[in-house]
Design a protein around this motif. Sequence first.
Motif, PDB file in Angstrom:
ATOM      1  N   CYS A 218      13.407 -50.763  23.453  1.00 44.39           N
ATOM      2  CA  CYS A 218      14.191 -50.970  22.321  1.00 44.39           C
ATOM      3  C   CYS A 218      12.777 -51.177  21.883  1.00 44.39           C
ATOM      4  O   CYS A 218      11.613 -50.958  21.273  1.00 44.39           O
ATOM      5  CB  CYS A 218      14.448 -52.347  22.223  1.00 44.39           C
TER       6      CYS A 218
ATOM      7  N   HIS B 105      20.549 -60.761  17.535  1.00 47.98           N
ATOM      8  CA  HIS B 105      19.214 -61.225  17.561  1.00 47.98           C
ATOM      9  C   HIS B 105      18.881 -62.581  16.822  1.00 47.98           C
ATOM     10  O   HIS B 105      17.576 -63.219  16.059  1.00 47.98           O
ATOM     11  CB  HIS B 105      18.323 -60.034  17.694  1.00 47.98           C
TER      12      HIS B 105
ATOM     13  N   LEU C 234      21.375 -62.014  26.130  1.00 45.61           N
ATOM     14  CA  LEU C 234      19.897 -61.924  26.374  1.00 45.61           C
ATOM     15  C   LEU C 234      18.761 -62.601  25.789  1.00 45.61           C
ATOM     16  O   LEU C 234      19.274 -63.503  25.268  1.00 45.61           O
ATOM     17  CB  LEU C 234      19.850 -60.210  25.316  1.00 45.61           C
TER      18      LEU C 234
ATOM     19  N   ASP D  64      15.484 -63.801  25.373  1.00 36.49           N
ATOM     20  CA  ASP D  64      14.031 -63.240  24.563  1.00 36.49           C
ATOM     21  C   ASP D  64      12.827 -64.665  25.065  1.00 36.49           C
ATOM     22  O   ASP D  64      13.559 -65.922  25.599  1.00 36.49           O
ATOM     23  CB  ASP D  64      14.362 -62.146  23.385  1.00 36.49           C
TER      24      ASP D  64
ATOM     25  N   GLY E 191      11.339 -62.036  18.814  1.00 33.98           N
ATOM     26  CA  GLY E 191      11.088 -60.954  19.226  1.00 33.98           C
ATOM     27  C   GLY E 191      10.040 -60.667  19.015  1.00 33.98           C
ATOM     28  O   GLY E 191       9.285 -60.275  18.253  1.00 33.98           O
TER      29      GLY E 191
ATOM     30  N   SER F  17      14.100 -59.863  28.562  1.00 35.25           N
ATOM     31  CA  SER F  17      13.673 -59.445  27.095  1.00 35.25           C
ATOM     32  C   SER F  17      12.858 -60.488  27.431  1.00 35.25           C
ATOM     33  O   SER F  17      12.230 -61.471  28.808  1.00 35.25           O
ATOM     34  CB  SER F  17      13.950 -59.114  25.790  1.00 35.25           C
TER      35      SER F  17
ATOM     36  N   ASP G 194      14.922 -55.276  29.083  1.00 31.46           N
ATOM     37  CA  ASP G 194      14.575 -55.168  27.669  1.00 31.46           C
ATOM     38  C   ASP G 194      12.841 -54.852  27.603  1.00 31.46           C
ATOM     39  O   ASP G 194      12.350 -55.897  27.373  1.00 31.46           O
ATOM     40  CB  ASP G 194      15.317 -55.642  26.680  1.00 31.46           C
TER      41      ASP G 194
ATOM     42  N   ASN H 268       9.550 -53.487  25.172  1.00 32.06           N
ATOM     43  CA  ASN H 268       9.561 -52.805  24.068  1.00 32.06           C
ATOM     44  C   ASN H 268       7.824 -52.872  23.679  1.00 32.06           C
ATOM     45  O   ASN H 268       7.145 -52.215  24.535  1.00 32.06           O
ATOM     46  CB  ASN H 268       9.891 -54.006  22.794  1.00 32.06           C
TER      47      ASN H 268
END
Length: 217
Positions: A6, A81, A130, A132, A139, A162, A185, A187
Amino acid sequence: MKVKVCGMCESHNIADIAALNPDYMGFIFYERSPRFAGKLAPQALDVLSDSTARVGVFVNSLTDYIMKHVDEYGLDYVQLHGDEAPEQCEKLKQLAGTKYNFKIIKAMGISTLQDMSKAYVYESVCDYLLFDTKTAFYGGSGMKFDHAVLKEYKGCKPYFLSGGIGEEDINIFSWSSAKQCYAVDINSRFEIIPGLKDVEAVKRFIRAVRDMNMNVG
């Protein structure tokens, strides 16, 4: 276990990561993010193979704004998100079932077990969840939450995990208690600078996940 990379926003970097064939590639359409992809030409995504799904990440966006990007970038998934209400998720799900063909991922910021319990409200109006790390910036913090709370998730939806995932975290995906964990996920922990991924680090991680999948299989 699937892999989502991502926060992509640089054309040449997209091409390099696309060559690794991740299962998902995420593009953030939130202007306050240092990984904002709104200036990226839609043609930059043409390097993605059919095996890499295009995910648009939105934070408290209007439905019209989301649908505009679904059209322009040919998005396969819409990831919400922010603090989107279940009603907006339901509206998008209805749109996805008519003219469009995309799936919905609803992200949840996790800090405590109570945060995890909020996920159940969204199960009927999304395709995936998801989880996070909960922050004020929605995020990209590079910080982990306490993964022990995943053991308390009793829902039926598969989820993306994530939040500060790095190369050293590969073993957490073999937990039997995280059986609903569908994808990881990655990043910020794989970046040289925000929005620019370390291709070799991503390559090592994808290879490690696929080796793990083969061993489990």
